[in-house]
Design an enzyme around this catalytic site. Structure first.
Site, PDB file in Angstrom:
ATOM      1  N   GLU A   1       8.227 -56.787  24.496  1.00  0.00           N
ATOM      2  CA  GLU A   1       8.802 -57.182  25.783  1.00  0.00           C
ATOM      3  C   GLU A   1       7.819 -57.953  26.652  1.00  0.00           C
ATOM      4  O   GLU A   1       8.197 -58.823  27.420  1.00  0.00           O
ATOM      5  CB  GLU A   1       9.296 -55.928  26.542  1.00  0.00           C
ATOM      6  CG  GLU A   1      10.575 -55.318  25.997  1.00  0.00           C
ATOM      7  CD  GLU A   1      10.339 -54.294  24.903  1.00  0.00           C
ATOM      8  OE1 GLU A   1       9.232 -54.257  24.318  1.00  0.00           O
ATOM      9  OE2 GLU A   1      11.283 -53.526  24.616  1.00  0.00           O
TER      10      GLU A   1
ATOM     11  N   GLY B   1      14.286 -52.622  22.096  1.00  0.00           N
ATOM     12  CA  GLY B   1      15.292 -51.555  22.128  1.00  0.00           C
ATOM     13  C   GLY B   1      15.580 -50.960  20.758  1.00  0.00           C
ATOM     14  O   GLY B   1      15.971 -49.790  20.662  1.00  0.00           O
TER      15      GLY B   1
ATOM     16  N   GLU C   1      12.984 -48.516  20.228  1.00  0.00           N
ATOM     17  CA  GLU C   1      13.227 -47.379  21.133  1.00  0.00           C
ATOM     18  C   GLU C   1      14.346 -46.475  20.611  1.00  0.00           C
ATOM     19  O   GLU C   1      14.290 -45.255  20.781  1.00  0.00           O
ATOM     20  CB  GLU C   1      13.547 -47.915  22.534  1.00  0.00           C
ATOM     21  CG  GLU C   1      12.320 -48.540  23.192  1.00  0.00           C
ATOM     22  CD  GLU C   1      12.633 -49.323  24.452  1.00  0.00           C
ATOM     23  OE1 GLU C   1      13.455 -50.260  24.380  1.00  0.00           O
ATOM     24  OE2 GLU C   1      12.075 -48.984  25.512  1.00  0.00           O
TER      25      GLU C   1
ATOM     26  N   ALA D   1      17.046 -55.346  22.619  1.00  0.00           N
ATOM     27  CA  ALA D   1      18.108 -55.687  23.566  1.00  0.00           C
ATOM     28  C   ALA D   1      18.477 -57.149  23.358  1.00  0.00           C
ATOM     29  O   ALA D   1      17.643 -57.954  22.944  1.00  0.00           O
ATOM     30  CB  ALA D   1      17.615 -55.463  24.985  1.00  0.00           C
TER      31      ALA D   1
HETATM   32  N1  DAK Z   1      18.535 -60.783  21.274  1.00  0.00           N
HETATM   33  C1  DAK Z   1      19.474 -61.701  20.980  1.00  0.00           C
HETATM   34  N2  DAK Z   1      19.482 -62.416  19.830  1.00  0.00           N
HETATM   35  C2  DAK Z   1      18.519 -62.191  18.931  1.00  0.00           C
HETATM   36  C3  DAK Z   1      17.517 -61.227  19.166  1.00  0.00           C
HETATM   37  C4  DAK Z   1      17.538 -60.487  20.406  1.00  0.00           C
HETATM   38  N3  DAK Z   1      16.666 -59.519  20.698  1.00  0.00           N
HETATM   39  N4  DAK Z   1      16.675 -61.218  18.108  1.00  0.00           N
HETATM   40  C5  DAK Z   1      17.172 -62.136  17.246  1.00  0.00           C
HETATM   41  N5  DAK Z   1      18.268 -62.712  17.735  1.00  0.00           N
HETATM   42  C6  DAK Z   1      19.091 -63.752  17.110  1.00  0.00           C
HETATM   43  C7  DAK Z   1      18.410 -65.102  17.172  1.00  0.00           C
HETATM   44  O1  DAK Z   1      18.656 -65.747  18.415  1.00  0.00           O
HETATM   45  C8  DAK Z   1      19.088 -65.814  16.015  1.00  0.00           C
HETATM   46  O2  DAK Z   1      20.371 -66.228  16.425  1.00  0.00           O
HETATM   47  P1  DAK Z   1      20.849 -67.765  16.230  1.00  0.00           P
HETATM   48  O3  DAK Z   1      19.861 -68.614  16.927  1.00  0.00           O
HETATM   49  O4  DAK Z   1      20.826 -67.954  14.731  1.00  0.00           O
HETATM   50  O5  DAK Z   1      22.234 -67.788  16.822  1.00  0.00           O
HETATM   51  C9  DAK Z   1      19.285 -64.712  14.995  1.00  0.00           C
HETATM   52  O6  DAK Z   1      19.210 -63.488  15.725  1.00  0.00           O
HETATM   53  C10 DAK Z   1      18.196 -64.677  13.926  1.00  0.00           C
HETATM   54  O7  DAK Z   1      16.944 -64.619  14.585  1.00  0.00           O
HETATM   55  P2  DAK Z   1      15.727 -65.619  14.241  1.00  0.00           P
HETATM   56  O8  DAK Z   1      16.239 -66.952  13.790  1.00  0.00           O
HETATM   57  O9  DAK Z   1      14.809 -65.581  15.394  1.00  0.00           O
HETATM   58  O10 DAK Z   1      15.105 -64.864  12.968  1.00  0.00           O
HETATM   59  P3  DAK Z   1      13.583 -64.931  12.489  1.00  0.00           P
HETATM   60  O11 DAK Z   1      13.563 -64.312  11.161  1.00  0.00           O
HETATM   61  O12 DAK Z   1      13.024 -66.328  12.614  1.00  0.00           O
HETATM   62  O13 DAK Z   1      12.776 -64.030  13.505  1.00  0.00           O
HETATM   63  C11 DAK Z   1      12.417 -62.024  14.865  1.00  0.00           C
HETATM   64  C12 DAK Z   1      13.034 -62.621  13.573  1.00  0.00           C
HETATM   65  C13 DAK Z   1      12.847 -60.576  14.958  1.00  0.00           C
HETATM   66  C14 DAK Z   1      10.874 -62.099  14.741  1.00  0.00           C
HETATM   67  C15 DAK Z   1      12.873 -62.867  16.088  1.00  0.00           C
HETATM   68  O14 DAK Z   1      14.319 -62.964  16.014  1.00  0.00           O
HETATM   69  C16 DAK Z   1      12.512 -62.241  17.393  1.00  0.00           C
HETATM   70  O15 DAK Z   1      11.343 -62.329  17.822  1.00  0.00           O
HETATM   71  N6  DAK Z   1      13.503 -61.691  18.081  1.00  0.00           N
HETATM   72  C17 DAK Z   1      13.316 -61.121  19.421  1.00  0.00           C
HETATM   73  C18 DAK Z   1      12.625 -59.820  19.326  1.00  0.00           C
HETATM   74  C19 DAK Z   1      12.363 -59.233  20.706  1.00  0.00           C
HETATM   75  O16 DAK Z   1      11.648 -59.852  21.527  1.00  0.00           O
HETATM   76  N7  DAK Z   1      12.896 -58.059  20.962  1.00  0.00           N
HETATM   77  C20 DAK Z   1      12.697 -57.375  22.218  1.00  0.00           C
HETATM   78  C21 DAK Z   1      13.801 -57.769  23.150  1.00  0.00           C
HETATM   79  S1  DAK Z   1      13.585 -57.084  24.754  1.00  0.00           S
HETATM   80  C22 DAK Z   1      15.897 -53.676  30.420  1.00  0.00           C
HETATM   81  C23 DAK Z   1      14.551 -53.970  30.446  1.00  0.00           C
HETATM   82  C24 DAK Z   1      13.921 -54.290  29.264  1.00  0.00           C
HETATM   83  C25 DAK Z   1      14.640 -54.333  28.090  1.00  0.00           C
HETATM   84  C26 DAK Z   1      15.966 -53.967  28.076  1.00  0.00           C
HETATM   85  C27 DAK Z   1      16.599 -53.652  29.249  1.00  0.00           C
HETATM   86  N8  DAK Z   1      16.576 -53.500  31.672  1.00  0.00           N
HETATM   87  C28 DAK Z   1      15.853 -53.444  32.888  1.00  0.00           C
HETATM   88  C29 DAK Z   1      18.017 -53.519  31.660  1.00  0.00           C
HETATM   89  C30 DAK Z   1      13.961 -54.820  26.932  1.00  0.00           C
HETATM   90  C31 DAK Z   1      14.459 -54.661  25.794  1.00  0.00           C
HETATM   91  C32 DAK Z   1      14.182 -55.470  24.637  1.00  0.00           C
HETATM   92  O17 DAK Z   1      14.458 -54.997  23.590  1.00  0.00           O
END
Ligand code: DAK
Length: 256
Positions: free
Chosen positions: A131, A108, A111, A63
């Site tokens: 998360e 997500g 998922e 997400a």
């Molecule tokens: N969201 C937004 N932007 C993201 C992103 C994300 N999930 N993942 C990566 N990006 C963006 C980064 O901000 C960066 O953008 P800029 O800063 O360059 O503008 C670009 O993508 C490249 O990312 P990195 O520079 O971080 O790239 P790396 O190779 O260094 O690292 C990584 C890759 C995948 C390890 C890292 O990007 C990372 O840890 N990303 C986040 C992964 C994450 O935590 N995903 C889970 C998200 S939570 C809900 C409840 C819960 C949820 C949804 C809804 N409701 C109650 C509505 C939870 C859902 C989730 O998925």
């Protein structure tokens, strides 16, 4: 276009196309994915849906974290329900779906892959439900589909410790069907052709029966199997399949 839907031979190919944010799922993208699933449902001649992410780094990093912040409680709930409902549409498609996981599949993104019928990974694929690191828990079906696929203990470990799982381990624990060397799309097409020649009604009944195994008792599940296998028996394709066996020829299924 942040989501593109194209044809690839007899299959539909949906590509998440926001590589600059590792294909993160904004709510707008979620809605577009839902609309794409609806469109696939209206394409009567496709035999399967393949889903992948643009770029070589990520299937989908989850997400859009930036968008998740500072929303009202009920908006958050509606957001979770939207994601769940969109991914659940995959179950109702008449064709099987296959996630082609090329890199990160986090939150997500994992998922979405879990909601597909099958998962094929590139060697650099990494799966995770991180998360908990954000003070959150999965909201698009991960707490329900992951334990059904890999068991409660392993699912709890991934969700409570945020441990990510690389392709090789993902295959070993049943999180993916296979790891594909070489071109992932070509491998995906080859995988999909292993089922695409069979009768669509039979494929659909089999998917429904197996899905019920995860959420019902054995007694009820066996009843579902008896009903669906009887329905399959009544199709033209079953008649054709059995006749072809007796006549020692290849069956010609017509999806009826
Ligand atoms: N969201 C937004 N932007 C993201 C992103 C994300 N999930 N993942 C990566 N990006 C963006 C980064 O901000 C960066 O953008 P800029 O800063 O360059 O503008 C670009 O993508 C490249 O990312 P990195 O520079 O971080 O790239 P790396 O190779 O260094 O690292 C990584 C890759 C995948 C390890 C890292 O990007 C990372 O840890 N990303 C986040 C992964 C994450 O935590 N995903 C889970 C998200 S939570 C809900 C409840 C819960 C949820 C949804 C809804 N409701 C109650 C509505 C939870 C859902 C989730 O998925």
């Amino acid at each position: 276009m942040t989501v593109s839907l194209t044809r690839k031979d007899e299959f539909a190919l949906l590509t998440l196309n926001r590589p600059e944010a590792l294909n993160a799922l904004s709510f707008d993208i979620l809605r577009r994915i839902g609309a794409a699933f609806d469109e696939v449902a209206s394409w009567r001649d496709v035999r399967g849906l393949l889903i992948t992410g643009a770029g070589d780094k990520a299937f989908c990093a989850g997400a859009d974290i930036k968008e998740l912040r500072q929303r009202e409680l009920m908006n958050q709930k509606r957001g979770a329900e939207l994601g769940q409902a969109v991914f659940a549409r995959l179950d109702r498609l008449r064709v099987p779906s296959l996630a082609l996981v090329n890199g990160y599949a986090f939150g997500g993104g994992a998922e979405l892959a879990l909601a597909c019928t099958f998962r094929l990974a590139s060697p650099n694929a990494v799966f995770g439900l991180p998360e908990i690191k954000l003070g959150l828990i999965p909201g698009y079906g991960g707490t329900q589909r992951l334990p059904r696929l890999i068991g409660e203990g392993r699912a709890l470990e991934m969700i409570l410790t945020a441990r990510s799982v690389k392709a090789e381990e993902a295959e070993r624990i049943g999180l993916v069907n296979a790891v594909a060397e070489g071109d992932l799309l070509e491998a995906g097409l080859a995988f999909a052709r292993r089922f695409s020649g069979y009768s669509l009604p039979a494929l659909e009944f089999a998917r429904r029966a197996v899905q019920r195994a995860g959420d019902t008792t054995l007694v009820e599940g066996l009843q579902v199997e008896a009903d669906l296998s009887t329905l399959a028996y009544r199709t033209r394709d079953a008649e054709e399949g059995m006749a072809a066996f007796e006549e020692r020829r290849k069956p010609e299924f017509t999806d009826g």
